[in-house]
Design a protein around this motif. Sequence first.
Motif: not given
Ligand SMILES: [Cu+2]
Length: 71
Positions: A12-13, A15-16
């Motif tokens: 999703h971002c 960070g993933c």
């Molecule tokens: Cu994420």
Amino acid sequence: MKTLVIAIEGMHCDGCAETIQGLLSVETGVKAASVSFKDGRARVLYDPVEVDETRIAAAIERGGYKAKLPA
Ligand SMILES: [Cu+2]
């Protein structure tokens, strides 16, 4: 040394992507991993004596993502 490019679903971002990169980098036999959220895939440099594509995919899926090995 071999390179695997593997498609990943469920990011999703950025960070993933970082999470997956962390999971891959601790896997035995993985020498380098870069994960792109934008491209939805990972590029993994690995030693085929120590690890195979199935185990690399399993490492990604431990994080709750879906990994798609090239056909
Ligand atoms: Cu994420």
